[in-house]
Design an enzyme around this catalytic site. Structure first.
Site, short mmCIF file in Angstrom:
data_model
loop_
_atom_site.label_atom_id
_atom_site.label_comp_id
_atom_site.label_asym_id
_atom_site.label_seq_id
_atom_site.Cartn_x
_atom_site.Cartn_y
_atom_site.Cartn_z
N VAL A 14 -10.13 96.13 96.43
CA VAL A 14 -10.59 94.75 96.38
C VAL A 14 -9.55 93.82 95.74
O VAL A 14 -9.81 92.64 95.56
CB VAL A 14 -11.94 94.62 95.63
CG1 VAL A 14 -13.04 95.33 96.39
CG2 VAL A 14 -11.83 95.12 94.20
N LYS A 38 -1.84 101.06 83.47
CA LYS A 38 -2.69 101.74 84.45
C LYS A 38 -2.76 103.22 84.06
O LYS A 38 -1.95 104.04 84.53
CB LYS A 38 -2.14 101.57 85.86
CG LYS A 38 -3.12 102.04 86.95
CD LYS A 38 -2.59 101.70 88.34
CE LYS A 38 -3.55 102.14 89.42
NZ LYS A 38 -4.82 101.39 89.42
#
Length: 226
Positions: A14, A38
């Site tokens: 997304v 991350k």
């Protein structure tokens, strides 16, 4: 005091990384020392330096200080699968959470604005026994939600925002990312979600056909308040 935000999405693909890069660029422009983090990444490619993830590489590129890849992405996996597929044989939640937390502490010593990009959605499993959200709750992080504007996104946005708030965390804001050009009247989706989610609306990312140049585009995003 440093600012730390965890960025999650209503689903996978997304645009969490795209939103993260726009936010890092804004933070840099406002004078922050900003770093993207991350902890878990799948779909990594083998290189002569080891496994590398394209999203983590971009976070490294747009951070304001140069860090080793391993500082940005301590857990890297080759195949596109939920992290739980790799960790299911190891039930030691504390081992993984500790490494993720130590990495965050180290980054906090170097920067005053840190964006932690999750994997998939809010309840992405990191093993058969614990989810990514469990670590975010332990760290008491502020959360930013990226909503991929498409059919079904209203339901996903409501469910995800409710889950974040029920966890006791602060939903610092949400971003509308127009991930395709086939969703008719996409602005109506955004307006509806604005009326349902009480957390601040941080802006939109337009549909960008040229993926190679998407990070060069301008957006109307703003940084959240703590």
């Amino acid at each position: 005091m440093e600012k730390k935000y965890f960025i999650t999405g209503t689903d996978t693909n997304v645009g969490k990384t795209t939103a993260s890069i726009f936010l890092l660029k804004i933070a840099k422009k406002l004078g922050y020392t900003a770093i993207g983090y991350k902890p878990f990444a799948a779909g990594c490619k083998k290189t002569r330096f080891g496994l590398r993830n394209k999203d983590a590489i971009l976070l490294k590129k747009y951070s304001t200080i140069n860090l080793s890849y391993e500082k940005i992405n301590p857990y890297a996996y080759e195949f596109f699968s939920p992290p739980s597929f790799f960790l299911k044989k190891n039930k030691m939640k504390d081992k993984y959470f500790k490494k993720m937390s130590i990495g965050l502490i180290e980054l906090s010593k170097k920067a005053n604005w840190i964006l932690i990009e999750g994997a998939g959605g809010w309840h992405t499993p990191l093993s058969l026994h614990f989810n990514y959200s469990n670590w975010v709750i332990e760290e008491k992080l502020n959360v930013i939600l990226v909503v991929g504007i498409k059919m079904g996104c209203i339901n996903h946005a409501i469910l995800t925002s409710e889950a974040i708030k029920k966890s006791g965390l602060n939903l610092s804001g949400w971003i509308a990312n127009h991930i395709d050009n086939k969703t008719r009247n996409s602005f109506l989706y955004v307006d509806y979600i604005k009326n349902i989610i009480s957390s601040p609306f941080l802006g939109t990312i337009p549909y960008i056909k040229n993926k190679k140049k998407r990070h060069d585009f301008k957006s109307n995003l703003i940084l959240p308040d703590m």
